[in-house]
Design a protein around this motif. Structure first.
Motif, PDB file in Angstrom:
ATOM      1  N   GLN A   1      25.052   2.285 -19.991  1.00  0.00           N
ATOM      2  CA  GLN A   1      26.375   2.820 -19.711  1.00  0.00           C
ATOM      3  C   GLN A   1      26.590   4.039 -20.597  1.00  0.00           C
ATOM      4  O   GLN A   1      26.506   3.935 -21.825  1.00  0.00           O
TER       5      GLN A   1
ATOM      6  N   ARG B   1      26.437   5.139 -15.128  1.00  0.00           N
ATOM      7  CA  ARG B   1      25.693   3.936 -15.517  1.00  0.00           C
ATOM      8  C   ARG B   1      24.321   3.991 -14.871  1.00  0.00           C
ATOM      9  O   ARG B   1      24.210   4.019 -13.644  1.00  0.00           O
TER      10      ARG B   1
ATOM     11  N   SER C   1      31.461   9.691 -17.016  1.00  0.00           N
ATOM     12  CA  SER C   1      30.616   8.523 -17.277  1.00  0.00           C
ATOM     13  C   SER C   1      29.601   8.325 -16.153  1.00  0.00           C
ATOM     14  O   SER C   1      29.847   8.715 -15.006  1.00  0.00           O
TER      15      SER C   1
ATOM     16  N   TYR D   1      20.353  -1.784 -18.172  1.00  0.00           N
ATOM     17  CA  TYR D   1      21.430  -0.829 -17.910  1.00  0.00           C
ATOM     18  C   TYR D   1      21.613   0.110 -19.098  1.00  0.00           C
ATOM     19  O   TYR D   1      21.292  -0.220 -20.234  1.00  0.00           O
TER      20      TYR D   1
END
Length: 127
Positions: free
Chosen positions: A82, A19, A17, A80
């Protein structure tokens, strides 16, 4: 006009992951609909996700739906992205963009609707 600076890119393994953040300055951030685009080597820039001025309506490309989440904090002038369950095909330079749009709930899907762009941040996903 609004100035946009992306950050948060990097190298990550498949399944990982990241962000991304996009900091805005200049004209009031909340007056802009926002979006994320990406450009992979040798390919044209493509739409990833978009969000309305008030953070309500959102829209995603089919290729990222269920894995990526777009959000914004108008108090912090920040957008943002994610990104979860990353795949090697997500490797690209990611750009945030701002457009005026029509009203508080409009979502902009096309590049031509955006007139302010950041410099991009590189995301590399290794297999």
């Amino acid at each position: 006009q609004v100035q946009l600076i992306e950050s948060g890119g990097g190298l990550v393994q498949a399944g990982g992951s990241l962000r991304l953040s996009c900091a805005a300055s200049g004209r009031t951030f909340s007056t802009y609909a926002m979006g994320w685009f990406r450009q992979a080597p040798g390919k044209e820039r493509e739409f990833v996700a978009a969000i309305s001025r008030n953070g309500g309506p959102k829209y995603y490309a089919d290729s990222v739906k269920g894995r990526f989440t777009i959000s914004r904090d108008n108090a912090k002038n920040t957008l943002y992205l994610q990104m979860n369950s990353l795949k090697p095909e997500d490797t690209a330079v990611y750009y945030c963009a701002a457009g005026v749009g029509q009203g508080w709930i409009s979502v902009l899907l096309r590049e031509v609707e955006y007139d302010n762009w950041g410099q991009g941040t590189q995301v590399t996903v290794s297999s």
